[in-house]
Write a protein that holds these residues in place. Sequence first.
Motif, mmCIF file in Angstrom:
data_model
loop_
_atom_site.group_PDB
_atom_site.id
_atom_site.type_symbol
_atom_site.label_atom_id
_atom_site.label_comp_id
_atom_site.label_asym_id
_atom_site.label_seq_id
_atom_site.Cartn_x
_atom_site.Cartn_y
_atom_site.Cartn_z
ATOM 1 N N ILE A 27 121.938 25.921 57.032
ATOM 2 C CA ILE A 27 121.924 26.107 58.620
ATOM 3 C C ILE A 27 121.067 27.496 58.995
ATOM 4 C CG2 ILE A 27 123.409 26.674 60.619
ATOM 5 C CD1 ILE A 27 125.403 24.719 59.214
ATOM 6 N N LEU A 28 121.158 28.395 58.190
ATOM 7 C CA LEU A 28 120.622 29.606 58.649
ATOM 8 C C LEU A 28 119.074 29.437 58.561
ATOM 9 C CD1 LEU A 28 121.087 32.499 59.506
ATOM 10 C CD2 LEU A 28 120.918 33.240 57.126
ATOM 11 N N TYR A 29 118.609 28.902 57.432
ATOM 12 C CA TYR A 29 117.101 28.570 57.385
ATOM 13 C C TYR A 29 116.696 27.619 58.292
ATOM 14 C CZ TYR A 29 115.469 30.783 53.011
ATOM 15 O OH TYR A 29 115.260 31.753 51.924
ATOM 16 N N PHE A 30 117.401 26.547 58.771
ATOM 17 C CA PHE A 30 117.045 25.650 59.822
ATOM 18 C C PHE A 30 116.970 26.343 61.064
ATOM 19 C CE2 PHE A 30 118.537 23.126 63.385
ATOM 20 C CZ PHE A 30 117.502 22.104 63.390
ATOM 21 N N VAL A 31 117.956 27.232 61.461
ATOM 22 C CA VAL A 31 117.721 28.091 62.721
ATOM 23 C C VAL A 31 116.529 28.948 62.667
ATOM 24 C CG1 VAL A 31 119.130 29.344 64.156
ATOM 25 C CG2 VAL A 31 120.438 27.617 63.319
ATOM 26 N N ASN A 32 116.446 29.835 61.444
ATOM 27 C CA ASN A 32 115.470 30.659 61.325
ATOM 28 C C ASN A 32 114.012 30.003 61.697
ATOM 29 O OD1 ASN A 32 114.361 33.114 61.119
ATOM 30 N ND2 ASN A 32 113.931 32.807 58.995
ATOM 31 N N THR A 33 114.003 28.744 60.831
ATOM 32 C CA THR A 33 112.624 28.233 60.869
ATOM 33 C C THR A 33 112.552 27.547 62.460
ATOM 34 O OG1 THR A 33 112.788 27.671 58.684
ATOM 35 C CG2 THR A 33 111.103 26.371 59.853
ATOM 36 N N LEU A 34 113.173 26.902 62.899
ATOM 37 C CA LEU A 34 113.332 26.444 64.147
ATOM 38 C C LEU A 34 113.098 27.399 65.353
ATOM 39 C CD1 LEU A 34 113.335 23.599 65.636
ATOM 40 C CD2 LEU A 34 115.741 23.940 66.122
ATOM 41 N N GLY A 35 113.660 28.481 65.079
ATOM 42 C CA GLY A 35 113.294 29.717 66.056
ATOM 43 C C GLY A 35 112.223 30.105 65.896
ATOM 44 N N SER A 36 111.565 30.366 64.934
ATOM 45 C CA SER A 36 110.253 30.872 64.497
ATOM 46 C C SER A 36 109.357 30.089 65.105
ATOM 47 C CB SER A 36 109.886 31.254 63.022
ATOM 48 O OG SER A 36 111.179 32.275 62.562
ATOM 49 N N ALA A 37 109.257 28.757 64.705
ATOM 50 C CA ALA A 37 108.256 27.578 65.261
ATOM 51 C C ALA A 37 108.444 27.649 66.961
ATOM 52 C CB ALA A 37 108.416 26.424 64.721
ATOM 53 N N PHE A 38 109.526 27.744 67.600
ATOM 54 C CA PHE A 38 109.452 27.738 68.882
ATOM 55 C C PHE A 38 109.198 29.010 69.324
ATOM 56 C CE2 PHE A 38 112.053 28.609 72.868
ATOM 57 C CZ PHE A 38 111.659 27.463 73.571
ATOM 58 N N ALA A 39 109.393 29.977 68.926
ATOM 59 C CA ALA A 39 108.665 31.281 69.668
ATOM 60 C C ALA A 39 107.279 31.486 69.383
ATOM 61 C CB ALA A 39 109.278 32.551 68.900
ATOM 62 N N CYS A 40 106.518 30.819 68.295
ATOM 63 C CA CYS A 40 105.212 30.778 68.066
ATOM 64 C C CYS A 40 104.549 30.041 69.333
ATOM 65 C CB CYS A 40 104.746 30.279 66.689
ATOM 66 S SG CYS A 40 105.236 31.537 65.322
ATOM 67 N N VAL A 41 104.933 28.752 69.457
ATOM 68 C CA VAL A 41 104.711 28.110 70.381
ATOM 69 C C VAL A 41 104.935 28.473 71.690
ATOM 70 C CG1 VAL A 41 104.793 25.613 71.542
ATOM 71 C CG2 VAL A 41 104.982 25.882 69.072
ATOM 72 N N LEU A 42 105.865 29.067 72.329
ATOM 73 C CA LEU A 42 106.195 29.753 73.470
ATOM 74 C C LEU A 42 105.164 30.688 73.724
ATOM 75 C CD1 LEU A 42 107.856 29.717 75.973
ATOM 76 C CD2 LEU A 42 109.319 31.467 74.459
#
Length: 177
Positions: free
Chosen positions: A126-141
């Motif tokens: 879950i931590l890796y999932f949230v971290n990866t999703l958050g990083s990807a979202f932040a990069c796009v944003l």
Amino acid sequence: APVPSGVAALFTIYGTNTESATAVVAAFLLGLGLGAFLGGWAASRWPTQLLIIYGVIEFVIGLFGFVSLQIFAWVGLRFTAASMAQTGIVAFALVVLPTLLMGATLPILVAFLVAHSGHVGSGVGILYFVNTLGSAFACVLAAEFLMEALGQRGTIAVAATLNFVVGGGAIIRGCML
């Protein structure tokens, strides 16, 4: 349009060639690796203070973010006539220090989640999932919206502010445990 001083400083320090990009990536990965090692060490040494340690690290990352463009500009001006070795060492240090802190966060959070959930696999997953999703979202944003709307300085300020908010929340929660 003129190049912002922070961007010009990065070009002055790092250059735009393959060797510079390789050195920056190597410093980034080394920082993450060393940080993960130190984060694991800190987690085993102070297991009851994990959220507080994490919060302090997030605060320091945010602080570095707020002053990073000024640091890059200052270093760029001071090292324009420096040797390649001197420039490489300084550029390497500028990347290793914040990424070391970033690398320390994951093992600290993993140790916290495992201690509180008792489940290694699901906690880490879950931590890796949230971290990866958050990083990807932040990069796009950042790339699609924030850089255009706020510029480099404003985008960094948003990221640093988020580090402060997350760090503050972690410290508050850690003090309540």
